[in-house]
Motif scaffolding. Sequence first.
Motif, PDB file in Angstrom:
ATOM      1  N   GLY A  97      23.893  -1.627   7.992  1.00 13.28           N
ATOM      2  CA  GLY A  97      24.573  -1.935   6.761  1.00 13.28           C
ATOM      3  C   GLY A  97      23.647  -1.544   5.419  1.00 13.28           C
ATOM      4  O   GLY A  97      23.912  -0.685   4.620  1.00 13.28           O
ATOM      5  N   ARG A 149      23.177   1.584   3.057  1.00 15.22           N
ATOM      6  CA  ARG A 149      23.171   1.462   1.645  1.00 15.22           C
ATOM      7  C   ARG A 149      21.891   1.749   0.683  1.00 15.22           C
ATOM      8  O   ARG A 149      22.075   2.739  -0.301  1.00 15.22           O
ATOM      9  N   GLU A 162      24.109  -5.078  13.461  1.00 14.67           N
ATOM     10  CA  GLU A 162      25.111  -4.308  13.198  1.00 14.67           C
ATOM     11  C   GLU A 162      26.298  -5.533  12.393  1.00 14.67           C
ATOM     12  O   GLU A 162      26.014  -6.621  12.543  1.00 14.67           O
ATOM     13  N   LYS A 163      27.160  -4.900  11.485  1.00 12.43           N
ATOM     14  CA  LYS A 163      28.034  -6.057  10.901  1.00 12.43           C
ATOM     15  C   LYS A 163      28.690  -6.772  11.626  1.00 12.43           C
ATOM     16  O   LYS A 163      29.041  -6.675  12.748  1.00 12.43           O
ATOM     17  N   SER A 195      29.930   6.264   0.247  1.00 11.84           N
ATOM     18  CA  SER A 195      29.593   5.599   1.425  1.00 11.84           C
ATOM     19  C   SER A 195      30.891   4.881   1.802  1.00 11.84           C
ATOM     20  O   SER A 195      31.059   3.641   1.201  1.00 11.84           O
ATOM     21  N   ASP A 198      31.738   2.802   4.247  1.00 13.76           N
ATOM     22  CA  ASP A 198      31.803   1.542   4.834  1.00 13.76           C
ATOM     23  C   ASP A 198      31.277   0.495   4.376  1.00 13.76           C
ATOM     24  O   ASP A 198      30.775  -0.628   4.609  1.00 13.76           O
ATOM     25  N   LEU A 199      30.839   0.744   2.937  1.00 12.64           N
ATOM     26  CA  LEU A 199      29.844  -0.363   2.185  1.00 12.64           C
ATOM     27  C   LEU A 199      30.720  -1.187   1.469  1.00 12.64           C
ATOM     28  O   LEU A 199      31.288  -2.177   1.682  1.00 12.64           O
ATOM     29  N   TYR A 245      26.586  -7.209   6.485  1.00 17.30           N
ATOM     30  CA  TYR A 245      26.434  -5.809   6.595  1.00 17.30           C
ATOM     31  C   TYR A 245      25.590  -5.208   7.789  1.00 17.30           C
ATOM     32  O   TYR A 245      25.780  -4.068   8.179  1.00 17.30           O
TER      33      TYR A 245
END
Lengths: 499, 499
Positions: free
Chosen positions: B383, B387, A69-70, A7, A9-10, B379
């Motif tokens: 996010g 995850r 969102e982040k 993944s 963007d983790l 996140y």
Amino acid sequence: MTQASISSDLESRRVEELDRLLTLLKPRILQYVESADPQSANYNPTSLGTYHEPEFLKQKILNGDDLAEKCSEDELFNVIDKVLEYSVNTWNPGFLDKLYASNNPIGVVSDIILSMLNTNSHVYTVSPVLSVIENYIGRKYARLFYTKDQETCGGLTFAGGSWSNVTSLQIARSMRFPDTKVKGNQGYKFAIYTSKHSHYSVEKAAILLGLGSENVFKIDVNAVGTMDVAKLRETIATTKSQGYTPLYINATAGTTVFGSFDPFTEIAAVAKEFGVHFHIDGSWGGNVIFSSKYRGRLAGCELADSITVNPHKMLGIPNTCSFLLLPHVAHFQTAMSLQAPYLFHGRESGEENYDLADGTMGCGRRSDAFKFYMGWLYYGTAGFEARVNHAFTIMEYFVARISADSRFELVGSSKENLPQCLQVCFYYHPSCGCDNTKVTRFISRELHKMGKYLVDFSPNADGSDKGEFFRVVFNSPILTNDVIDDLIDSIVKVGERCV
Amino acid sequence: MTQASISSDLESRRVEELDRLLTLLKPRILQYVESADPQSANYNPTSLGTYHEPEFLKQKILNGDDLAEKCSEDELFNVIDKVLEYSVNTWNPGFLDKLYASNNPIGVVSDIILSMLNTNSHVYTVSPVLSVIENYIGRKYARLFYTKDQETCGGLTFAGGSWSNVTSLQIARSMRFPDTKVKGNQGYKFAIYTSKHSHYSVEKAAILLGLGSENVFKIDVNAVGTMDVAKLRETIATTKSQGYTPLYINATAGTTVFGSFDPFTEIAAVAKEFGVHFHIDGSWGGNVIFSSKYRGRLAGCELADSITVNPHKMLGIPNTCSFLLLPHVAHFQTAMSLQAPYLFHGRESGEENYDLADGTMGCGRRSDAFKFYMGWLYYGTAGFEARVNHAFTIMEYFVARISADSRFELVGSSKENLPQCLQVCFYYHPSCGCDNTKVTRFISRELHKMGKYLVDFSPNADGSDKGEFFRVVFNSPILTNDVIDDLIDSIVKVGERCV
């Protein structure tokens, strides 16, 4: 089956990310300490921070976050800056409110290492080093108190003094009445005994364990706040004759308000006479053990069946760090163990236990003992002694100063009979003639508004109608006579504004 | 009175000291992550670390310390280096043993800020920002579960899932039978109900609260480990007719061994029928709430009277971070509050409570909620969903791979009926023909010795005599198909050495 791919963007670039965040964070935290440090060129005496209403803080910090969102790096550090700005800066020597003071450099390092390890001190497999350290430091600590049980004593950490006290009560019940583990309290009418000045956690523990608050017998104290042992003996005898099963005496080393120490040797004799578990709640005062000058206050502690003591208070170990110490460390498991074969995979009997959760009523646990080990390593026994002695010197200096000023009136102590621990309780009488509660609340609020001092206040546990008084705790290792002088001046000046 | 002077060798130069220690620490921790990161040029596949006996670690780490005097900087970093070297490096994707994975950069930052603030989330005065954040994030989190109680729900953190569960049982007793706070369990013969696959903390909670382990009725499960609701209903009816007072049902979202989810809607109906508190222990599986793909497993959770859920497990928030969520957050105080005027200085009735300890059975408390807020900010909800989904994808990839190999035998799941959470239980049958327990223990020990994989194993809670099986948890966000392929190859290769 298509191949699962990482993944992206983790946490795919976590080394650079950690590097970058730490690089951005470091100047902020150094500046945070500097601003609170009277030695520093960038010292800001009002860095303690002032009082804000919850609605104000919600606006400042939470405003606009929907967390969907982040966030951007800018947004993140904007939040971090505000959290630091609006929190109480406990590094400031004016933080005199509670029984803990600031963190310190080795404490921050210890927290970072625990954060890096991110494990649980429940089974040895995942916390081998931390479990070995906890057993080692728990025993080393316990040996200071249990001079007669050097080979068997030990300790474990719990998530605060309250939880150590809860655990001690569970051990008392489980060791003396093992059938209660299976059958519960049915058939017993347990009674427990504690002084009127003890911490509320004793009563909460009794409620939690299903004993009930009315079965907590609160023993009178004398004028300086120590338990009246004749009353204790009489109460136990009376309750026993009434059909109660006396289970547990809690004595306190360093009460929350006055800092008084109960007479442990005499209480131990009463506990022995009636076959009752004798616990000492030394969350606050237990660490005078490190001072050859003051440890006499703990005389008789070696007779206790359990002792709570919190390095996060008097010793400056980061919050939270609370130990429960026992003369026989194996009793943690005897009292607590359950079969849970999916977690505990067995050991040879007689071996030292390293699956530490088996000796608790919990499972996962942050390794608070590690922070104590690191602090002890870094400062040495000698450093802890110096820290405790310094704090007493400061407290005594404050008492000497206010004893010479008739507008100050000590509560629970006197110039001849000094406070027994690091806090001083007193009234201040300005010329306005307002009642004590009004004066005390006014001055403490105004000191806080100035961003210079945070002090606490309390009513008397005996319900006396003289009103609330100041309770100021002198625990920070960076306190100096200059700070004390300024504190007294500030109280006097602010007091003049009370009308 | 001579003037007290600052204690010169304690914390008089703490800014430079912190700066210097952080400067020395940073490359070490970056290298620690790098060594565990398959993406990095400095990746060391055996960085997970191998098994060492306690005596070996005592020699390596504690040898020679008497802690009498302060250590040198060299000695300090020598200890730090050894602590890192001999601990389990949970940043390594081969850490598949427990229900938590590694920390991450924002988690480390959060821990540092908490360490800097070094305060207690017990009263607002000393933790204004942290208290506001805890109430905010507790409500935001609770709203995901309590879709019908958006305006009243909320949550607080406790020191791990066990303590959240303990607190839920105390709330159940205190809200339904308020006289027990004063009188204890006397006069009641409480019964509680939980499945045979639930976590041991439910039984420990019953022991701690004085209910007794024999009054915990363990309900049968079906083949995939979910509670048999007909049996539950029958057991409650029977125990009630026997004079018990049914108090509490614990259902599990993500059991410890199989990861199964109990049927909440049906259990809620039974709880309602008998007027029993309905708790969900979602310590492990509760966070599937973040995934639109998997949250259906929690259907009916909005009917629970309390829910435990741990961001430190599936969401990668630093250990420890466990919430207890309630449909009516005010019930924390209703159930727990005691007068303690030296700590709680009063508030207007009807106001939101910010003196958070008043809603717990403890006092001081590290602000674990802050770490969750920071992680959520960093996140985003998106996010967390990514995850959780990534982890399920990895788990499903593993199941697909081993389902195609007849030497692997799934336990509690099948190719058609996939595991319900992120762990996979299975037997491996190498050619040696040894019994399952021997094979499982041999392979898991050998994988650990290689420093590559740490996996767990368990007997079946139903006491079946097929022996212990592997339990492998796929929770790390940096797991890839390559790691899974290598894990399977490693099991097969090591299995060949079993004789």
